[in-house]
Write a protein that holds these residues in place. Structure first.
Motif, PDB file in Angstrom:
ATOM      1  N   PHE A 181       0.115   6.315   0.331  1.00 27.81           N
ATOM      2  CA  PHE A 181       1.491   6.703   0.769  1.00 27.81           C
ATOM      3  C   PHE A 181       1.942   5.883   1.497  1.00 27.81           C
ATOM      4  CE2 PHE A 181       3.562   9.790   4.042  1.00 27.81           C
ATOM      5  CZ  PHE A 181       4.779  10.097   3.191  1.00 27.81           C
ATOM      6  N   TYR A 182       1.213   5.205   2.503  1.00 27.25           N
ATOM      7  CA  TYR A 182       1.817   4.311   3.431  1.00 27.25           C
ATOM      8  C   TYR A 182       2.336   2.941   2.680  1.00 27.25           C
ATOM      9  CZ  TYR A 182       1.685   0.566   6.951  1.00 27.25           C
ATOM     10  OH  TYR A 182       2.253  -0.457   8.024  1.00 27.25           O
ATOM     11  N   SER A 183       1.739   2.657   1.625  1.00 24.82           N
ATOM     12  CA  SER A 183       1.945   1.187   0.814  1.00 24.82           C
ATOM     13  C   SER A 183       3.376   1.675  -0.039  1.00 24.82           C
ATOM     14  CB  SER A 183       1.093   1.001  -0.081  1.00 24.82           C
ATOM     15  OG  SER A 183      -0.368   0.569   0.676  1.00 24.82           O
ATOM     16  N   GLU A 184       3.401   2.999  -0.478  1.00 30.04           N
ATOM     17  CA  GLU A 184       4.604   3.181  -1.123  1.00 30.04           C
ATOM     18  C   GLU A 184       5.986   3.330  -0.425  1.00 30.04           C
ATOM     19  OE1 GLU A 184       6.758   3.837  -4.639  1.00 30.04           O
ATOM     20  OE2 GLU A 184       4.592   3.427  -4.277  1.00 30.04           O
ATOM     21  N   LEU A 185       5.966   3.778   1.019  1.00 28.07           N
ATOM     22  CA  LEU A 185       6.882   3.990   1.862  1.00 28.07           C
ATOM     23  C   LEU A 185       7.263   2.615   2.160  1.00 28.07           C
ATOM     24  CD1 LEU A 185       5.562   6.729   4.338  1.00 28.07           C
ATOM     25  CD2 LEU A 185       7.477   6.959   2.709  1.00 28.07           C
ATOM     26  N   LYS A 186       6.201   1.418   2.515  1.00 25.80           N
ATOM     27  CA  LYS A 186       6.488   0.369   2.756  1.00 25.80           C
ATOM     28  C   LYS A 186       7.280  -0.465   1.625  1.00 25.80           C
ATOM     29  CE  LYS A 186       4.320  -3.469   5.323  1.00 25.80           C
ATOM     30  NZ  LYS A 186       3.135  -4.286   5.953  1.00 25.80           N
ATOM     31  N   ILE A 241      -6.082   0.371  12.092  1.00 23.99           N
ATOM     32  CA  ILE A 241      -6.629   1.260  13.256  1.00 23.99           C
ATOM     33  C   ILE A 241      -7.322   2.625  12.638  1.00 23.99           C
ATOM     34  CG2 ILE A 241      -6.160   2.492  15.174  1.00 23.99           C
ATOM     35  CD1 ILE A 241      -3.826   0.277  15.918  1.00 23.99           C
ATOM     36  N   LEU A 242      -6.762   2.983  11.654  1.00 26.26           N
ATOM     37  CA  LEU A 242      -7.429   4.369  11.137  1.00 26.26           C
ATOM     38  C   LEU A 242      -8.740   4.152  10.551  1.00 26.26           C
ATOM     39  CD1 LEU A 242      -7.162   7.389  10.202  1.00 26.26           C
ATOM     40  CD2 LEU A 242      -6.171   6.444   8.052  1.00 26.26           C
ATOM     41  N   SER A 243      -8.832   2.843   9.898  1.00 18.12           N
ATOM     42  CA  SER A 243     -10.188   2.651   9.351  1.00 18.12           C
ATOM     43  C   SER A 243     -11.379   2.388  10.491  1.00 18.12           C
ATOM     44  CB  SER A 243     -10.107   1.329   8.490  1.00 18.12           C
ATOM     45  OG  SER A 243     -11.427   0.752   7.979  1.00 18.12           O
ATOM     46  N   TYR A 269      -0.543  10.678  -3.482  1.00 17.62           N
ATOM     47  CA  TYR A 269      -0.219  10.558  -2.150  1.00 17.62           C
ATOM     48  C   TYR A 269      -0.986  11.319  -1.075  1.00 17.62           C
ATOM     49  CZ  TYR A 269       3.164   7.788  -4.488  1.00 17.62           C
ATOM     50  OH  TYR A 269       3.941   6.959  -5.318  1.00 17.62           O
ATOM     51  N   VAL A 270      -0.227  11.870  -0.440  1.00 15.93           N
ATOM     52  CA  VAL A 270      -1.188  12.767   0.792  1.00 15.93           C
ATOM     53  C   VAL A 270      -0.930  14.353   0.321  1.00 15.93           C
ATOM     54  CG1 VAL A 270      -1.006  11.194   2.732  1.00 15.93           C
ATOM     55  CG2 VAL A 270       1.010  12.884   2.253  1.00 15.93           C
ATOM     56  N   HIS A 271      -0.560  14.548  -0.686  1.00 12.01           N
ATOM     57  CA  HIS A 271      -0.354  15.870  -1.074  1.00 12.01           C
ATOM     58  C   HIS A 271      -1.716  16.794  -1.292  1.00 12.01           C
ATOM     59  CE1 HIS A 271       3.854  15.804  -1.905  1.00 12.01           C
ATOM     60  NE2 HIS A 271       3.811  14.924  -2.853  1.00 12.01           N
ATOM     61  N   GLY A 272      -2.804  16.215  -1.360  1.00 13.80           N
ATOM     62  CA  GLY A 272      -4.148  16.853  -1.668  1.00 13.80           C
ATOM     63  C   GLY A 272      -4.805  17.005  -0.246  1.00 13.80           C
ATOM     64  N   PHE A 273      -4.376  16.441   0.956  1.00 11.48           N
ATOM     65  CA  PHE A 273      -5.283  16.224   2.044  1.00 11.48           C
ATOM     66  C   PHE A 273      -6.113  17.764   2.508  1.00 11.48           C
ATOM     67  CE2 PHE A 273      -3.467  13.134   5.100  1.00 11.48           C
ATOM     68  CZ  PHE A 273      -3.741  11.975   4.177  1.00 11.48           C
ATOM     69  N   CYS A 274      -5.607  18.713   2.056  1.00  6.37           N
ATOM     70  CA  CYS A 274      -6.392  19.860   2.712  1.00  6.37           C
ATOM     71  C   CYS A 274      -5.786  21.163   1.691  1.00  6.37           C
ATOM     72  CB  CYS A 274      -5.841  20.309   4.085  1.00  6.37           C
ATOM     73  SG  CYS A 274      -7.019  21.878   4.596  1.00  6.37           S
ATOM     74  N   ALA A 308     -14.781  13.654   2.346  1.00  5.85           N
ATOM     75  CA  ALA A 308     -13.523  13.928   2.509  1.00  5.85           C
ATOM     76  C   ALA A 308     -12.402  13.050   3.113  1.00  5.85           C
ATOM     77  CB  ALA A 308     -13.283  15.581   2.791  1.00  5.85           C
ATOM     78  N   LEU A 309     -13.111  12.601   4.293  1.00  5.13           N
ATOM     79  CA  LEU A 309     -12.332  11.695   5.044  1.00  5.13           C
ATOM     80  C   LEU A 309     -12.087  10.349   4.141  1.00  5.13           C
ATOM     81  CD1 LEU A 309     -11.062  11.479   7.941  1.00  5.13           C
ATOM     82  CD2 LEU A 309     -13.467  10.590   8.669  1.00  5.13           C
ATOM     83  N   GLN A 310     -12.740   9.776   3.452  1.00  3.55           N
ATOM     84  CA  GLN A 310     -12.504   8.630   2.902  1.00  3.55           C
ATOM     85  C   GLN A 310     -11.632   8.915   1.723  1.00  3.55           C
ATOM     86  OE1 GLN A 310     -13.801   5.629   3.563  1.00  3.55           O
ATOM     87  NE2 GLN A 310     -14.788   6.596   5.181  1.00  3.55           N
ATOM     88  N   TYR A 311     -11.562  10.236   1.008  1.00  2.00           N
ATOM     89  CA  TYR A 311     -10.492  10.593  -0.040  1.00  2.00           C
ATOM     90  C   TYR A 311      -9.309  10.621   0.774  1.00  2.00           C
ATOM     91  CZ  TYR A 311      -7.953  13.390  -3.169  1.00  2.00           C
ATOM     92  OH  TYR A 311      -6.760  13.798  -4.014  1.00  2.00           O
ATOM     93  N   ASN A 312      -9.206  11.039   1.891  1.00  2.00           N
ATOM     94  CA  ASN A 312      -7.709  11.121   2.675  1.00  2.00           C
ATOM     95  C   ASN A 312      -7.402   9.954   3.028  1.00  2.00           C
ATOM     96  OD1 ASN A 312      -7.987  13.936   2.299  1.00  2.00           O
ATOM     97  ND2 ASN A 312      -8.400  14.602   4.460  1.00  2.00           N
ATOM     98  N   ILE A 313      -8.354   9.238   3.469  1.00  2.27           N
ATOM     99  CA  ILE A 313      -7.670   7.649   3.854  1.00  2.27           C
ATOM    100  C   ILE A 313      -7.163   6.659   2.711  1.00  2.27           C
ATOM    101  CG2 ILE A 313      -8.491   5.480   4.746  1.00  2.27           C
ATOM    102  CD1 ILE A 313     -10.503   6.986   6.587  1.00  2.27           C
ATOM    103  N   CYS A 314      -7.887   7.088   1.506  1.00  2.00           N
ATOM    104  CA  CYS A 314      -7.520   6.405   0.246  1.00  2.00           C
ATOM    105  C   CYS A 314      -6.039   6.876   0.117  1.00  2.00           C
ATOM    106  CB  CYS A 314      -8.375   6.673  -0.639  1.00  2.00           C
ATOM    107  SG  CYS A 314      -7.923   5.808  -2.298  1.00  2.00           S
ATOM    108  N   LYS A 315      -5.978   8.258  -0.031  1.00  2.00           N
ATOM    109  CA  LYS A 315      -4.546   8.841  -0.270  1.00  2.00           C
ATOM    110  C   LYS A 315      -3.558   8.444   0.663  1.00  2.00           C
ATOM    111  CE  LYS A 315      -5.653  10.639  -4.108  1.00  2.00           C
ATOM    112  NZ  LYS A 315      -4.897  10.148  -5.397  1.00  2.00           N
TER     113      LYS A 315
END
Length: 453
Positions: free
Chosen positions: A223-228, A112-114, A33-38, A212-219
């Motif tokens: 996360f978004y799909s899992e929450l939904k 929109i993020l894309s 998910y988003v745990h590895g953003f930074c 890094a941006l493409q990686y973060n978007i993928c992650k």
């Protein structure tokens, strides 16, 4: 809630395998998910916190608990709380931590993020002659090429109109600032590289940023799909169903003025003052000097960025350099026989370090007083701790914590330890205080679970 059942569950997990909580192979590259953003100092292991949180929720009487992390760091607990549809509150004194927490807990429209990412990359590519960013010491910590590349990325991000998306881009940018700086990457403190390493600089910060941006978007999309999929988003698909509160500031001050009470607390507090343990502030200062900090929080104090040490000065034990035994320090020593014995021993060989220890635990005791008042009856709190070394002596924070918590009606339910398998620290450190020489660093974490009587 059956407190006994909760205790038995944790004990059974610990007994079924001696390395159950070690999570071998769970490296940073496997952060989902988003745990590895930074990258952030001393990040929690998501899989471990996830499992412990699920166990606690199974036995919690409160059906709509609010999950608190008073030392939120990079937001591991908050993300796991959202995945379980909980109200969450995160507090941290470090602006970089708050940026990461806000980015990870903000719902963005993936489409929109894309689109905005494509626009950002186009801006960066089209503008190769932007004003170079400046701050005191920039030429020491960055090469001319790095300054040029980072300035182009920075200008492109600033041009983004919506703050939620700017924050997402800033979080990615912070990682690139760290990677291309002239600071050694083997420590959390700022130490300049050898000149021959600086002269050999060959990084392309813009390409690194794009990757890094493409990686973060993928992650983020995961996360978004899992929450939904779990039903934690409202019908618009852009709003989390529960409450999210991220607070920049001192946890003691916030808890003393807040009226909210909690039935669930998960956190990993600092193991000592930041100056002599993990220098979160030094680690964060360079990225923070590159970004528009007003985007992080309206209340941010610019004075935090004036020196390399001010963020660490605001942490527990960081404000006081007074050698005298104040009233609050005398009280904390009386509450913990372990702390007293260790102070007596260290004071004979390293009095300056002894003073720092008691300053930290005096602040830590004030924090425990504040948070205990905000815990509901039968509230569960889970603490991930480490026993640091001072003057070649292990400071038994796990034992000190248990003794201090007795004063605040927090009963130890159970405890266990785990090996730290992926440390970003050497096994030996050169100690530069009053007692010099090599000493081993931390190799185990202690997990303490309390129930509020």
């Amino acid at each position: 809630m059956s407190i006994l059942a909760l205790k038995e569950k944790f004990n059974s997990l610990t007994l079924e395998s001696e390395d159950h909580w070690d999570y071998r192979g769970n490296t940073n590259s496997e952060r989902d998910y988003v745990h590895g953003f930074c990258t952030y100092p001393a990040m929690m292991v998501p899989k471990m916190q996830r499992e412990m949180l699920d166990v606690c929720l199974e036995h919690l009487q409160d059906t709509t608990p609010c999950l608190l992390d008073p030392f939120a760091g990079s937001g591991t607990i908050l993300v796991e709380g959202m995945l379980r549809g909980l109200d969450i509150v995160g507090i941290d004194v470090n602006p970089l931590a708050i940026l990461l927490c806000k980015v990870k807990t903000t719902i963005l429209d993936p489409t929109i993020l894309s689109e905005k990412t494509t626009q950002l990359i186009d801006r960066i590519s089209a503008h190769d002659n932007v004003p170079l960013h400046q701050f005191n010491g920039i030429n020491k910590w960055f090469t001319d090429q790095a300054i040029s590349d980072l300035s182009r990325i920075r200008s492109g991000i600033i041009a983004e109109e919506e703050i939620e998306y700017r924050r997402f881009f800033w979080a990615t940018f912070c990682e690139i600032v760290r990677v291309v700086s002239n600071s050694r990457d083997c420590t959390y403190k700022l130490h300049i590289k050898e000149q021959n390493e600086i002269d050999a600089y060959d990084k392309d910060a813009i390409d690194l940023f794009k990757t890094a941006l493409q990686y973060n978007i993928c992650k983020y999309n995961e996360f978004y799909s899992e929450l939904k999929a779990r039903g934690h988003l409202k019908r618009d698909g852009l709003t989390y169903k529960r409450k999210v509160k991220i607070v920049l500031g001192d946890s003691i001050a916030y808890l003393n003025h807040s009226k909210q009470k909690y039935s669930l607390v998960f956190t990993s507090p600092p193991y000592g003052d930041n100056h002599t343990t993990v220098s979160y502030g030094q680690y964060s200062i360079m990225p923070l000097r590159w970004i528009n900090c007003e985007d992080i929080d309206d209340s941010i104090d610019g004075a935090l960025l004036t020196t390399l040490y001010e963020i660490d000065n605001q942490s527990l034990g960081g404000k006081s350099s007074n050698r005298t035994m104040t009233s609050s320090r005398k009280k904390v020593v009386k509450k913990s026989k372990t702390l007293k014995a260790q102070l007596d021993e260290i004071n004979n060989i390293a009095s300056q370090q002894s003073n720092k220890i008691i300053a930290f635990y005096s602040d830590y005791d004030r924090f425990l007083a504040a948070i205990s008042r905000k815990m509901k009856h039968n509230a569960i709190s889970v603490w991930t701790l480490g026993n640091r070394k001072v003057a070649k002596q292990e400071i038994f924070m796990n034992k000190i914590m248990i003794e201090l918590c007795e004063s605040y009606h927090m009963q130890l339910l159970t405890s266990f330890t785990r090996k730290i398998l992926n440390k970003r620290m050497p096994k030996l450190n050169g100690y530069q205080g009053e007692v010099k020489g090599l000493q081993s660093t931390m190799t185990r974490e202690h997990i303490l679970i309390f129930v509020k009587e």
